[in-house]
Design an enzyme around this catalytic site. Structure first.
Site, PDB file in Angstrom:
ATOM      1  N   HIS A 158       0.814  -1.224   0.000  1.00 46.55           N
ATOM      2  CA  HIS A 158       0.000   0.000   0.000  1.00 46.55           C
ATOM      3  C   HIS A 158       0.849   1.277   0.000  1.00 46.55           C
ATOM      4  O   HIS A 158       0.370   2.332   0.386  1.00 46.55           O
ATOM      5  CB  HIS A 158      -0.962   0.035   1.199  1.00 46.55           C
ATOM      6  N   HIS A 208      -3.311  -1.198  -4.558  1.00 55.87           N
ATOM      7  CA  HIS A 208      -4.603  -0.585  -4.200  1.00 55.87           C
ATOM      8  C   HIS A 208      -4.641   0.781  -4.857  1.00 55.87           C
ATOM      9  O   HIS A 208      -3.936   1.701  -4.467  1.00 55.87           O
ATOM     10  CB  HIS A 208      -4.755  -0.458  -2.687  1.00 55.87           C
ATOM     11  N   HIS A 272     -11.773  -6.537  -5.688  1.00 58.94           N
ATOM     12  CA  HIS A 272     -11.988  -5.696  -4.507  1.00 58.94           C
ATOM     13  C   HIS A 272     -12.738  -4.439  -4.940  1.00 58.94           C
ATOM     14  O   HIS A 272     -12.271  -3.675  -5.784  1.00 58.94           O
ATOM     15  CB  HIS A 272     -10.628  -5.356  -3.907  1.00 58.94           C
ATOM     16  N   GLU A 324     -13.718  -8.675   0.025  1.00 60.29           N
ATOM     17  CA  GLU A 324     -14.442  -7.388  -0.059  1.00 60.29           C
ATOM     18  C   GLU A 324     -14.715  -7.032  -1.515  1.00 60.29           C
ATOM     19  O   GLU A 324     -14.481  -5.922  -1.961  1.00 60.29           O
ATOM     20  CB  GLU A 324     -13.635  -6.277   0.614  1.00 60.29           C
ATOM     21  N   CYS A 342     -16.788   2.151   2.092  1.00 66.82           N
ATOM     22  CA  CYS A 342     -15.826   2.779   1.181  1.00 66.82           C
ATOM     23  C   CYS A 342     -16.179   2.519  -0.280  1.00 66.82           C
ATOM     24  O   CYS A 342     -15.915   3.362  -1.146  1.00 66.82           O
ATOM     25  CB  CYS A 342     -14.417   2.260   1.459  1.00 66.82           C
ATOM     26  N   CYS A 415     -10.694   2.495   7.537  1.00 62.57           N
ATOM     27  CA  CYS A 415     -10.771   3.246   6.289  1.00 62.57           C
ATOM     28  C   CYS A 415     -12.135   3.888   6.072  1.00 62.57           C
ATOM     29  O   CYS A 415     -12.225   4.993   5.523  1.00 62.57           O
ATOM     30  CB  CYS A 415     -10.423   2.341   5.110  1.00 62.57           C
ATOM     31  N   CYS A 416     -13.212   3.228   6.490  1.00 57.78           N
ATOM     32  CA  CYS A 416     -14.553   3.742   6.194  1.00 57.78           C
ATOM     33  C   CYS A 416     -14.901   5.014   6.977  1.00 57.78           C
ATOM     34  O   CYS A 416     -15.400   5.978   6.388  1.00 57.78           O
ATOM     35  CB  CYS A 416     -15.591   2.656   6.435  1.00 57.78           C
TER      36      CYS A 416
END
Length: 669
Positions: A158, A208, A272, A324, A342, A415-416
């Site tokens: 990431h 990502h 994803h 996800e 997200c 993250c959300c």
């Protein structure tokens, strides 16, 4: 100076600081040019400002996210959170706070953000690299990071994802304050990427996506084409390494990363879901700025696939918890629906861009459905409790370990919540858009917008009680009489289209006609791509009125969705409804809604911060355990807006309701 900078940005889409030959044909009106006076959205944005933003910063402090940057500056200590992308929670909260400050100046908050930026800047390495999971202890980096820079980027590090969120936040902070302290950090890092990656340098498809969108943001500010070229380079790297396509493991064959084939050959929403939304948004940005028609053809096909086969009735996407991710076509289970918050946010980003490319209201129809339902369901009414996943059904007889039944204040992977922080302040920027003499009215939110149409100032004031009522009024106030095409979106749901595909439809079409009046008199208008177009020379205080039908609609699913067969979902206006245990005798999944059921809509100001509820007499299935009998009875049912569920404790909830009893499934526990 600050006011000028504010006008350069909206929703991550900045007007270029330098001349650009290509861009989106339609341009959004910046959220900084819209002043809200709206019961529904003003309160949510204010709660975000006064509760969610401070709580997010506090949690970044208390969980060690800030400490990671402090240790990275000192190159000593041990990475003290779980994930290498935890840096982005600080970035996203700064981004949301900056958007908030752009319309609500806050010297104390500004000073605090400057103190965080100072900490972030000290953690940056001399060549621009900024990644606390490695910089704290380069010899023993966090496990996902890999032994050297970038070696795990295509998998789990990431590193570029962190860069992308940093660029988004730095651009927002520069817009709001005019300060370059964070922007300079971001530019130094972006220049490192330009030196590191490229055709004759290191090749990688970001694990990502979002760095592509972030690089475009920096390009719009600086006009430096290296940033735009690198964004396109990263996109074009997808599918190049040709993962093992014979494998059925989504993590091996590349579909999880949208990396199984070049993007121009992709035609299905895959992998994803958050990664996918950021990729497709980045492709739209690059296509707009470069004129790449191959990108356009690909995202058009992918959008049709998603909306036609992979979207839930309340606008959520990403059905499968394992990864996800998107499932197969028509794989939309209710009991195990994942629906990450997200992903809903990314869906809004992407559909806004699709509208700016094509000028078709169907993209705003999807945006609105997501925004009012599967997105704001992710944040509690208190502004400090959240859903990571957004369930379609919660039953006492079935509990899936991955499904959340109650909201949490924070997540290990948070993250959300921080993504919601940055989305909510920018909602006014989705209301209007312009293309020459064409002014698009996309969302119906009370407030006043200041526009320039052909270099003439115009104010548009909306007055409504949307989404609860369908009466809409628009007052047009030009500085001088002005020719303009006012293009008002007539939502698909008001034209008997539950969604812009055959995935869902209404059981009984509404027969109400839509009439538009100008200054009290009916006016002829023509429809263009879902917009009612009113062309005239507008004068001060011209008033437009229309009323959208607010029937309670019974939504049916395509026959390809067997779980929803012989069931209905409830919709009124843009709002999807659910039944929750609290209003229905402690249960919700035992409700049957016969075909002849008539619903009454009533606004309850003291319930759930004020909501329109639906009430009707229905049937319920009752089980007498002692006597081992099953029976049905007539009962009063109350349905609440889906977004408001799980704000009163833990219990059953459902979106889909059978119309009759066909069979009884006996469960053993």
């Amino acid at each position: 100076m600050i006011k000028k900078l504010c006008l350069l940005f909206t929703l991550g889409l900045a007007l270029s600081a330098s001349a650009q030959k290509k861009d989106y044909p339609i341009q959004p009106v910046p959220f900084t040019s819209v002043k809200l006076d709206d019961q529904f959205w003003s309160s949510k944005i204010e709660t975000n400002r006064t509760v969610t933003i401070p709580a997010s910063f506090a949690r970044c402090e208390s969980t060690g996210r800030v400490k990671n940057f402090v240790m990275a500056a000192e190159h000593q200590g041990k990475f003290c959170t779980v994930y290498p992308f935890d840096d982005t929670d600080i970035y996203k909260t700064i981004e949301g706070a900056s958007y908030s400050m752009a319309v609500h100046p806050d010297p104390k908050l500004s000073a605090y953000i400057d103190s965080l930026i100072n900490i972030v800047g000290k953690a940056q390495e001399p060549d621009g690299y900024l990644y606390t999971a490695r910089s704290i202890d380069p010899i023993h980096p966090q496990a996902w990071a890999g032994p050297e820079r970038w070696v795990n980027e295509q998998k789990s590090s990431h590193e570029l994802y962190n860069c992308g969120h940093m660029y988004e936040a730095a651009a927002a902070h520069f817009m709001a304050t005019g300060k370059r302290n964070f922007l300079n950090i971001a530019l130094k890092n972006a220049d490192l990427l330009v030196r590191t990656f490229g055709p004759d340098k290191k090749h990688v498809a970001p694990g990502h996506e979002i760095v592509e969108m972030g690089l475009v943001r920096l390009y719009r500010i600086t006009g430096k084409t290296d940033y735009l070229n690198l964004a396109k380079f990263f996109i074009d790297q997808r599918g190049i390494k040709a993962y093992n396509k014979k494998s059925t493991n989504v993590y091996e064959n590349g579909t999880y990363f949208q990396d199984d084939k070049p993007v121009v050959d992709q035609d299905e929403a895959e992998g994803h879901a958050v990664r996918a939304m950021y990729l497709y948004s980045g492709m739209a940005d690059v296509a707009a700025l470069t004129g790449d028609t191959a990108y356009l053809k690909a995202i058009d096909k992918i959008w049709n696939n998603m909306v036609g086969k992979k979207m839930y009735v309340q606008g959520s996407i990403g059905a499968v918890g394992d990864g996800e991710r998107f499932g197969d076509n028509y794989e939309l289970p209710n009991a195990t629906a994942y629906n990450e918050t997200c992903a809903a946010i990314g869906n809004v980003f992407w559909n806004e861009r699709m509208f700016l490319l094509h000028g078709d209201s169907k993209y705003i129809d999807v945006l609105e459905k997501t925004l009012y339902n599967g997105l704001i369901s992710g944040v509690g009414l208190d502004g400090k409790s959240f859903f990571y996943t957004n369930a379609m059904q919660v039953s006492d007889s079935f509990t899936h370990p991955d499904l959340e039944r109650e909201r949490s204040g924070w997540f290990t992977c948070s993250c959300c919540p921080t993504n919601l922080v940055r989305l909510l302040p920018s909602v006014p920027g989705y209301m209007y858009a312009e293309n020459g003499s064409d002014v698009y009215v996309n969302l119906f939110i009370s407030g006043t917008a200041s526009l320039m149409v052909n270099n003439k100032a115009i104010k548009i004031t909306q007055q409504n009680n949307y989404p609860w009522q369908g009466a809409l009024a628009f007052t047009i106030d030009p500085a001088a009489a002005t020719e303009m095409n006012l293009m008002i979106r007539i939502p698909g749901w008001a034209q008997n289209r539950a969604i812009p595909s055959d995935l869902y439809s209404y059981e009984q079409p509404s027969t109400q006609k839509i009439e538009i009046k100008v200054n009290g008199k009916p006016v002829d208008y023509h429809m263009v791509k879902g917009y009612a177009v009113i062309s005239k020379k507008w004068k001060k205080n011209d008033k437009v009125e229309l009323t959208l039908p607010m029937d309670v609609q019974r939504v049916m699913a395509n026959k390809a969705l067997p779980e929803d067969s012989a069931k209905v979902a409830l919709q009124r206006g843009p709002v999807m409804y659910c039944a929750e245990w609290k209003d229905n005798g402690g249960k919700a999944t035992n409700i049957i809604i016969p075909k002849n059921t008539v619903f009454d809509a009533a606004f309850e100001p003291s319930l759930l911060n004020g909501v329109m509820v639906l009430k009707a007499n229905v049937k319920s299935v009752n089980i007498d355990v002692a006597n081992q009998t099953i029976s049905t009875e007539t009962k009063s049912m109350t349905a609440i807006p889906y977004y408001a569920w799980a704000n009163r404790g833990k219990g059953e909830m459902t979106v889909w309701f059978p119309e009759q009893v066909k069979a009884i499934e006996l469960l053993t526990r």
